[in-house]
Design a protein around this motif. Structure first.
Motif, PDB file in Angstrom:
ATOM      1  N   ALA A 770       0.834  -1.213   0.000  1.00 45.06           N
ATOM      2  CA  ALA A 770       0.000   0.000   0.000  1.00 45.06           C
ATOM      3  C   ALA A 770       0.862   1.253   0.000  1.00 45.06           C
ATOM      4  O   ALA A 770       0.520   2.263  -0.634  1.00 45.06           O
ATOM      5  CB  ALA A 770      -0.924  -0.004   1.220  1.00 45.06           C
ATOM      6  N   LYS A 771       2.007   1.213   0.718  1.00 47.28           N
ATOM      7  CA  LYS A 771       2.924   2.343   0.742  1.00 47.28           C
ATOM      8  C   LYS A 771       3.505   2.599  -0.657  1.00 47.28           C
ATOM      9  O   LYS A 771       3.648   3.745  -1.090  1.00 47.28           O
ATOM     10  CB  LYS A 771       4.038   2.069   1.757  1.00 47.28           C
ATOM     11  N   LEU A 772       3.846   1.506  -1.391  1.00 50.31           N
ATOM     12  CA  LEU A 772       4.373   1.671  -2.748  1.00 50.31           C
ATOM     13  C   LEU A 772       3.349   2.354  -3.638  1.00 50.31           C
ATOM     14  O   LEU A 772       3.681   3.250  -4.438  1.00 50.31           O
ATOM     15  CB  LEU A 772       4.763   0.308  -3.319  1.00 50.31           C
ATOM     16  N   TRP A 773       2.065   1.890  -3.585  1.00 50.25           N
ATOM     17  CA  TRP A 773       1.020   2.520  -4.390  1.00 50.25           C
ATOM     18  C   TRP A 773       0.750   3.946  -3.926  1.00 50.25           C
ATOM     19  O   TRP A 773       0.442   4.823  -4.713  1.00 50.25           O
ATOM     20  CB  TRP A 773      -0.265   1.693  -4.313  1.00 50.25           C
ATOM     21  N   GLN A 774       0.876   4.169  -2.632  1.00 48.56           N
ATOM     22  CA  GLN A 774       0.651   5.529  -2.090  1.00 48.56           C
ATOM     23  C   GLN A 774       1.664   6.499  -2.680  1.00 48.56           C
ATOM     24  O   GLN A 774       1.341   7.636  -3.018  1.00 48.56           O
ATOM     25  CB  GLN A 774       0.782   5.485  -0.559  1.00 48.56           C
ATOM     26  N   GLU A 778      -1.419   9.032  -8.096  1.00 52.93           N
ATOM     27  CA  GLU A 778      -1.883  10.368  -7.718  1.00 52.93           C
ATOM     28  C   GLU A 778      -3.007  10.280  -6.693  1.00 52.93           C
ATOM     29  O   GLU A 778      -3.100  11.105  -5.789  1.00 52.93           O
ATOM     30  CB  GLU A 778      -2.371  11.109  -8.963  1.00 52.93           C
ATOM     31  N   ASP A 779      -3.852   9.288  -6.881  1.00 50.82           N
ATOM     32  CA  ASP A 779      -4.984   9.112  -5.960  1.00 50.82           C
ATOM     33  C   ASP A 779      -4.792   7.764  -5.262  1.00 50.82           C
ATOM     34  O   ASP A 779      -5.179   6.719  -5.801  1.00 50.82           O
ATOM     35  CB  ASP A 779      -6.298   9.130  -6.738  1.00 50.82           C
ATOM     36  N   PRO A 780      -4.177   7.734  -4.097  1.00 51.47           N
ATOM     37  CA  PRO A 780      -3.819   6.474  -3.449  1.00 51.47           C
ATOM     38  C   PRO A 780      -5.047   5.596  -3.195  1.00 51.47           C
ATOM     39  O   PRO A 780      -6.156   6.074  -2.955  1.00 51.47           O
ATOM     40  CB  PRO A 780      -3.188   6.912  -2.129  1.00 51.47           C
ATOM     41  N   GLU A 806       3.589   2.110  11.279  1.00 51.30           N
ATOM     42  CA  GLU A 806       4.682   3.069  11.428  1.00 51.30           C
ATOM     43  C   GLU A 806       5.931   2.586  10.691  1.00 51.30           C
ATOM     44  O   GLU A 806       6.621   3.372  10.027  1.00 51.30           O
ATOM     45  CB  GLU A 806       4.991   3.249  12.915  1.00 51.30           C
ATOM     46  N   GLN A 807       6.229   1.292  10.781  1.00 55.24           N
ATOM     47  CA  GLN A 807       7.406   0.747  10.122  1.00 55.24           C
ATOM     48  C   GLN A 807       7.301   0.844   8.598  1.00 55.24           C
ATOM     49  O   GLN A 807       8.279   1.119   7.906  1.00 55.24           O
ATOM     50  CB  GLN A 807       7.606  -0.710  10.554  1.00 55.24           C
ATOM     51  N   ALA A 808       6.100   0.623   8.055  1.00 52.20           N
ATOM     52  CA  ALA A 808       5.904   0.711   6.604  1.00 52.20           C
ATOM     53  C   ALA A 808       5.858   2.152   6.119  1.00 52.20           C
ATOM     54  O   ALA A 808       6.040   2.421   4.929  1.00 52.20           O
ATOM     55  CB  ALA A 808       4.618  -0.017   6.215  1.00 52.20           C
ATOM     56  N   GLY A 809       5.602   3.098   7.012  1.00 44.67           N
ATOM     57  CA  GLY A 809       5.484   4.497   6.612  1.00 44.67           C
ATOM     58  C   GLY A 809       4.180   4.795   5.900  1.00 44.67           C
ATOM     59  O   GLY A 809       4.080   5.753   5.123  1.00 44.67           O
ATOM     60  N   LEU A 810       3.170   3.988   6.171  1.00 39.39           N
ATOM     61  CA  LEU A 810       1.896   4.094   5.465  1.00 39.39           C
ATOM     62  C   LEU A 810       0.983   5.103   6.143  1.00 39.39           C
ATOM     63  O   LEU A 810       0.933   5.181   7.379  1.00 39.39           O
ATOM     64  CB  LEU A 810       1.209   2.713   5.431  1.00 39.39           C
ATOM     65  N   ASN A 811       0.258   5.858   5.318  1.00 39.47           N
ATOM     66  CA  ASN A 811      -0.789   6.735   5.851  1.00 39.47           C
ATOM     67  C   ASN A 811      -1.955   5.833   6.271  1.00 39.47           C
ATOM     68  O   ASN A 811      -2.515   5.105   5.442  1.00 39.47           O
ATOM     69  CB  ASN A 811      -1.241   7.733   4.783  1.00 39.47           C
ATOM     70  N   PRO A 812      -2.350   5.831   7.551  1.00 41.60           N
ATOM     71  CA  PRO A 812      -3.418   4.925   8.009  1.00 41.60           C
ATOM     72  C   PRO A 812      -4.720   5.093   7.254  1.00 41.60           C
ATOM     73  O   PRO A 812      -5.558   4.174   7.239  1.00 41.60           O
ATOM     74  CB  PRO A 812      -3.568   5.294   9.491  1.00 41.60           C
TER      75      PRO A 812
END
Length: 960
Positions: A770-774, A778-780, A806-812
């Protein structure tokens, strides 16, 4: 009581010690035994002699000299001639132990001759002493006449101290009127002849010098004389012999020459410790001893009072505090050893250290300690004997075992209270009766009667035990189980006096043991045999069947849907129902069969000695029908069914654990096949279990390898065909490209506990993708992840989820948790808490498979949800079944009413899509648009466009 005993013990043990110690110190300080100390000193000093000093010569005015020179005193010119001859001979120091206190009134010229001779010699030492003046009102210092005194090399006092017993043992190195300004006569000779020998004076100092009156004779530096030997020990020359013309005066060259009177009636002889036979020692020889003592540094110094007290305290304390460590027979040895050590220390200090320690006070105190301690030990022994008698009496009266004593004729002499209570006879009425009359024990061995045991223990002189527990009936007819021991009573000469019976009443113990054994082998709720007893009986049944060539059957029965009973009635109501079931099963069995409860709602029936296995099916069917009649619990009527699994020895196994396990497997298969029936164990069932085990092992390997993958299925918004999210779906593709269905391995993961690491891996992998796609789109997208029930219930779930995000750096906001309806209903409060924590991070929550659970709207409104997912079962016939259409419409309307987004899953046809669009559904997911895609294919699809107008893969072409 205990404090009082401790106080008595303290006084009894410590006070005698303190008394003897204080007595010894008092005797030492007061010198009350001084005479005896002097006797010890004399005994030691008289036995320690040394060779006469070759540097000391005594010129004796003896009887020979008197016969030659006439009556004493002689003319002073005679002494002048002696001094001249001594000077010619080279005498080192001349000690003239004769006082010339007054001028010679007969011939004044002789005083001049004497003074000139003394002056010419320059090495003459003369005495001074104090004497009472003629008025008797004071002391005067008597010195040589002025003309003689001026020519002397020095003066010295001749003050010797007589002890109270009239014996001279000590002297003072310094003395004088008012202050001790005169050296002793011998010290003055030594100071002139060998000044380097007199650097520091030995002796006990006088502490009262400051307060001495000017008219008193004052002494300092007290020493004891270690006499070199008996009178006559030193070399003596007769005055007349030395003055003979033919005598060579060089015989005294370099010597200390002491001139003095030794003739009877003239000499100032004094008794000494070495005199012996009442022969006193002349003053000139005493001075010779003192000179020899000082020259060889052998003066004995009395020990200070502080040192004496400390050493006495030590020597007294050691035996006093050692007595209690040894028995009485060593007391005399300790006393004798202490006396010997004290004398040895005294001799050592006197002979080797030149220190006098008075030992008699210590000797007397130590000697007194023996009778004191012997009396204390005797008193203590008497107290112990009394205590032992009291202790034995109290013990006999307080112990729980009965005690009966008899004489050698087996007649009773004593019963303790426990024996009185046991037999029903009082001690007074039992005395004189035969023991068999009041204690008639019954054993299998008829010869083991009490009187028989008495004779046996007396004959063998040893303790005899009854070989078995005996039954005994007391005076009231009550039965007791007892253990009996008999021992001989002997006097101090070894003669037999009788016997003592020890009787232990083990009736309650036996009954308690039976109860404990029963509790350990039976189920406390149903009173049926438990697992332990079942396995014991099964083991014996297998052994018997093996010998007889017969079979044994295990019927493993589990009640169907018993949880509903507990939910409705609570555990207490469930326990009542279990008791009823156990009773029915037991009543239906043969007497030789066993019905056991393993726990929960599981029962096992053991059938033995089977020859026809068809009987097993008949019995199983009987138990199935036995449960059909309703059970009445708390006014409610319950219908219970059961599933039975059957294993048979030896066909299905030869071991206890193996047979029970196989019956358990068969029971689970019976449940799967519809419940309320029975199944025999088969190899196919075992193969299925082995397959599950292999699957579990492969799954463990897959977790550490790369066989597990996540596929992603698009979620499409109906109004504009935009892909707004994906659902992550787990796939297991083995190395041989064989795909393992989640329906096969997820249940195995749940049962084995692997679901926790598996679920964690899914969460981590999905968040990273999900972080890679984020970062790329443009529109995650919002990625939906299914949460395992077991993972959701784990206490670390919330903290673990936060750490992964937090480890993945993903926007929740890009993560959506899908939770089943039944899962959140198991613990509503905890579920709400977990969901709120995740919502606070910004994530979204969907309720999956909505409509298949048991939740109510009153609970549903409490949950902080974002989406409802309509289960596929409601979508399959939505375009052809009005009921499914109505249910779907209700769910969509309710979801919108709660402000939730509605997602329909499992959409496979265009007609289903159009119907859902018509009903107002928001998002669809299914094979109509796309089957689940690997991450790289999903990425390619999204890169082309997030809007989808035509299906990527048609449902007919996608594997289910």
């Amino acid at each position: 009581m205990r404090k009082r005993d401790l106080g008595k013990s303290w006084r009894r043990n410590l006070l005698p010690r303190l008394f003897l110690l204080l007595l010894g110190l008092l005797l030492t300080y007061s010198q009350g035994l001084q005479r005896m100390d002097r006797f010890v000193y004399d005994a030691i000093s008289s036995r320690v002699t040394r060779p006469p000093s070759e540097s000391i010569v005594i010129l004796a005015i003896d009887e020979l000299s008197l016969s030659q020179y006439g009556q004493w005193p002689w003319p002073r010119r005679v002494h002048a001639d002696l001094i001249d001859k001594l000077s010619i001979g080279g005498a080192g120091v001349i000690g003239f132990d004769i006082i010339f206190a007054e001028p010679d009134r007969r011939n004044g010229q002789d005083d001049i001759l004497l003074a000139e001779a003394v002056s010419r010699s320059g090495r003459v030492i003369m005495p001074v002493f104090a004497e009472w003046n003629r008025a008797g009102k004071g002391l005067n210092l008597t010195e040589p006449i002025e003309s003689v005194r001026q020519g002397t090399a020095g003066l010295g006092h001749v003050d010797f101290e007589l002890d109270s017993d009239g014996i001279m043992r000590r002297t003072f190195l310094r003395g004088g009127l008012g202050s001790p300004n005169w050296d002793a006569f011998a010290l003055s000779m030594l100071r002139f002849g060998s000044p380097e020998s007199v650097q520091r004076l030995p002796g006990k100092r006088n502490k009262n010098l400051a307060g001495a009156a000017s008219g008193n004779w004052v002494r300092d530096y007290e020493v004891l004389l270690p006499f070199a030997g008996k009178p006559g020990h030193f070399r003596q020359l007769s005055y007349a012999e030395f003055m003979a013309p033919e005598f060579d005066p060089r015989a005294v060259r370099g010597k200390y020459v002491l001139v003095g009177t030794t003739a009877s009636g003239l000499s100032d002889a004094l008794p000494t410790p070495v005199s012996g036979e009442s022969v006193p020692m002349s003053g000139v020889e005493i001075n010779a001893n003192l000179l020899d003592t000082l020259e060889n540094r052998l003066a004995i110094v009395p020990m200070s009072i502080v040192g004496t007290m400390l050493l006495a305290a030590l020597l007294i304390s050691i035996p006093l505090f050692t007595f209690t460590l040894f028995s009485e027979r060593f007391l005399l040895v300790i006393v004798g050893g202490s006396l010997f050590v004290t004398l040895c220390i005294t001799v050592f200090l006197l002979v080797k250290m030149q220190v006098w320690f008075p030992p008699v006070a210590v000797l007397v105190t130590v000697a007194l300690s023996y009778p004191v301690w012997m009396w204390d030990r005797l008193e203590s022994l008497l107290r112990k004997l009394f205590k032992e008698r009291e202790r034995a009496f109290v013990t006999l009266h307080s112990i729980g075992d009965g005690v009966i004593t008899t004489n050698i004729d087996c007649l009773i002499e004593y019963l303790n209270p426990a024996a009185e209570k046991l037999t029903g006879y009082r001690n007074a009425e039992a005395i004189g009766l035969r023991v068999n009359e009041i204690f008639p024990v019954l054993t299998e061995n008829e010869g083991e009667k009490p009187c028989t045991i008495v004779r046996e223990c007396i004959d063998k002189s040893e303790i005899i035990h009854m070989q078995e527990e005996a039954v005994f009936y007391d005076r009231s007819g009550n039965e007791h189980i007892v253990q009996v021991t008999a021992g001989p009573l002997m006097d101090d000469a070894g003669n037999s006096l009788g016997a003592v019976f020890g009787i232990s009443d083990v009736t309650e113990k036996k009954q308690a043991l039976k109860r404990l054994t029963y509790q350990a082998t039976h189920d406390h709720l149903t009173a049926l045999p438990n697992r332990s007893l079942l396995f014991d009986r099964l083991h014996l049944a297998i052994t018997r069947a093996h010998r007889a060539g017969k079979s044994v059957a295990i019927l493993f029965l589990d009640l169907d849907n018993f949880k509903k009973v507990n939910d409705q009635l609570g555990h207490s109501g469930g326990d009542v129902l279990l008791k009823m079931v156990g009773k029915r099963l037991k009543e239906a069995c043969r007497s030789g069969d066993t019905v056991a409860r393993l726990g929960g709602d599981e029962f096992v029936i053991l059938l033995e000695e089977l020859t026809d296995l068809r009987v097993t099916a008949t019995v199983a069917n009987k138990f199935i029908h036995l449960l059909e009649p309703p059970f009445h619990v708390a006014g409610n009527e319950f219908f219970i069914t059961g599933s039975i699994g059957i294993s048979v020895y030896p066909k299905d196994g030869t071991g206890v654990d193996e047979l029970v396990k196989h019956a358990d497997i068969a029971m689970y298969e019976a449940k799967k096949s519809g419940r309320n029936n029975y199944l025999f164990f088969s190899d196919e069932m075992n193969d299925l279990i082995q397959k599950k085990l292999r699957l579990e092992a492969d799954l463990r390997s897959a977790l550490s390898g790369s066989d597990l993958q996540l596929y992603y299925q698009p979620q499409v918004r109906i109004r504009d065909n935009k892909i707004i999210g994906v659902e992550a779906l787990l796939r297991w593709i083995q190395a041989d490209r064989q795909v393992i269905s989640p329906a096969s391995f997820i249940p195995v993961a749940e049962e084995s506990g692997l679901i926790l690491p598996l679920s964690e891996w899914v969460m981590q992998t999905a968040c990273i993708q999900a972080k890679l796609w984020q970062d790329e789109l443009e529109d995650p997208l919002c990625i939906a992840v299914n949460i395992s029930p077991r993972h959701f219930r784990d206490e670390h779930f919330s903290s673990q989820l936060s750490g992964i995000i937090e480890q993945a750096g993903l926007n929740p906001q890009n993560l959506d948790l899908e939770i089943t309806e039944s899962l959140i209903m198991q613990d509503v409060e905890r579920s709400v808490d977990i969901m709120r924590k995740f919502k606070s991070l910004g994530g979204t929550i969907s309720i999956d498979d909505f409509g298949t659970g048991y939740s109510s709207l009153s609970y549903l409104k409490k949950f902080p949800l974002d989406k409802l997912k309509i289960d596929k079962s409601f979508v399959d016939e939505i375009d052809s079944n009005p009921k499914d259409e109505g249910l779907a419409k209700t769910i969509i309307t309710m979801g919108h009413g709660l402000g939730l987004t509605v997602v329909a899953e499992g959409v496979e046809t265009r007609r289903q899509l159009e119907k859902l669009r018509e009903l107002g559904c928001d998002i669809i997911q299914g094979y109509y648009y796309s089957s689940p895609l690997p991450a790289d294919e999903m990425t390619q699809l999204l890169r082309k466009s997030q809007y989808i107008s035509e299906p990527v893969r048609k449902g007919e072409e996608c594997p289910i």
